[in-house]
Design a protein around this motif. Sequence first.
Motif, PDB file in Angstrom:
ATOM      1  N   GLN A 124     -71.424 -84.014 -25.682  1.00  0.00           N
ATOM      2  CA  GLN A 124     -71.883 -84.183 -24.558  1.00  0.00           C
ATOM      3  C   GLN A 124     -71.506 -85.589 -23.923  1.00  0.00           C
ATOM      4  O   GLN A 124     -70.749 -85.963 -23.118  1.00  0.00           O
ATOM      5  CB  GLN A 124     -73.427 -83.638 -24.273  1.00  0.00           C
ATOM      6  N   ARG A 127     -68.182 -86.010 -23.659  1.00  0.00           N
ATOM      7  CA  ARG A 127     -67.521 -85.425 -23.159  1.00  0.00           C
ATOM      8  C   ARG A 127     -67.511 -87.038 -21.514  1.00  0.00           C
ATOM      9  O   ARG A 127     -66.480 -86.895 -21.400  1.00  0.00           O
ATOM     10  CB  ARG A 127     -67.962 -84.068 -22.299  1.00  0.00           C
ATOM     11  N   GLU A 131     -64.932 -88.576 -19.488  1.00  0.00           N
ATOM     12  CA  GLU A 131     -65.239 -88.805 -17.760  1.00  0.00           C
ATOM     13  C   GLU A 131     -65.047 -90.060 -17.446  1.00  0.00           C
ATOM     14  O   GLU A 131     -64.632 -90.300 -16.576  1.00  0.00           O
ATOM     15  CB  GLU A 131     -66.582 -87.816 -17.536  1.00  0.00           C
ATOM     16  N   GLU A 160     -63.390 -79.069 -30.240  1.00  0.00           N
ATOM     17  CA  GLU A 160     -63.307 -79.816 -28.699  1.00  0.00           C
ATOM     18  C   GLU A 160     -61.873 -79.808 -28.659  1.00  0.00           C
ATOM     19  O   GLU A 160     -61.923 -80.699 -27.689  1.00  0.00           O
ATOM     20  CB  GLU A 160     -64.574 -80.541 -28.532  1.00  0.00           C
ATOM     21  N   LEU A 163     -60.799 -80.310 -24.858  1.00  0.00           N
ATOM     22  CA  LEU A 163     -61.864 -82.177 -24.479  1.00  0.00           C
ATOM     23  C   LEU A 163     -60.431 -83.357 -25.476  1.00  0.00           C
ATOM     24  O   LEU A 163     -60.311 -83.913 -24.547  1.00  0.00           O
ATOM     25  CB  LEU A 163     -63.433 -82.188 -24.837  1.00  0.00           C
TER      26      LEU A 163
END
Length: 179
Positions: A124, A127, A131, A160, A163
């Motif tokens: 997370q 990510r 972002e 991942e 990503l």
Amino acid sequence: MRFFGIVITALAIATSPVSAQDIDLTDLTRYEIIAEGEEARTLSDVEALEDAYQQLINAGDCDAAIPAIIEFYEAANIASNLIRRGNEPYYDARREDQESVARNRTLLDELISAERVFNTLLEQRNRAWVEEAKCLLETGERGAAVTRLYRALDYISTDERELWEEARRLLWAEVGFQP
């Protein structure tokens, strides 16, 4: 002659007495991961922070999303470090000690659960770093975005894949590279 000087210098350094460092075992500063006056966020708090920044991104408000993203990934990173630290004696144990722990099913399940949560928090966080970079690109802060993508790619695992692809393509686009 120059070689002889280098050899003499190396020998002098190698044979000089080395003083042992005094280590203060009561000094806790190396263990401080939470700033003075702050507290660790709970997993529920971290989840709420993630929801808040995602709502701002979905609304297209990158200016407001960036500080929310930073607050989230800092909290997620601290929470993941605290959870992982609980597993540290297992990670550091000798093989036979790890096997002994594995025979205690309740303890092993607890350690596995902690590892799963730790890894999820890191994913997370990764990510959120991407972002943040996307928002920085959107607001014209290209240099800062490149730095965030560079950092993210240091930590994104090959597991991942989506990503990883997104981060590398954003980074490559900054130099005009298209595979």
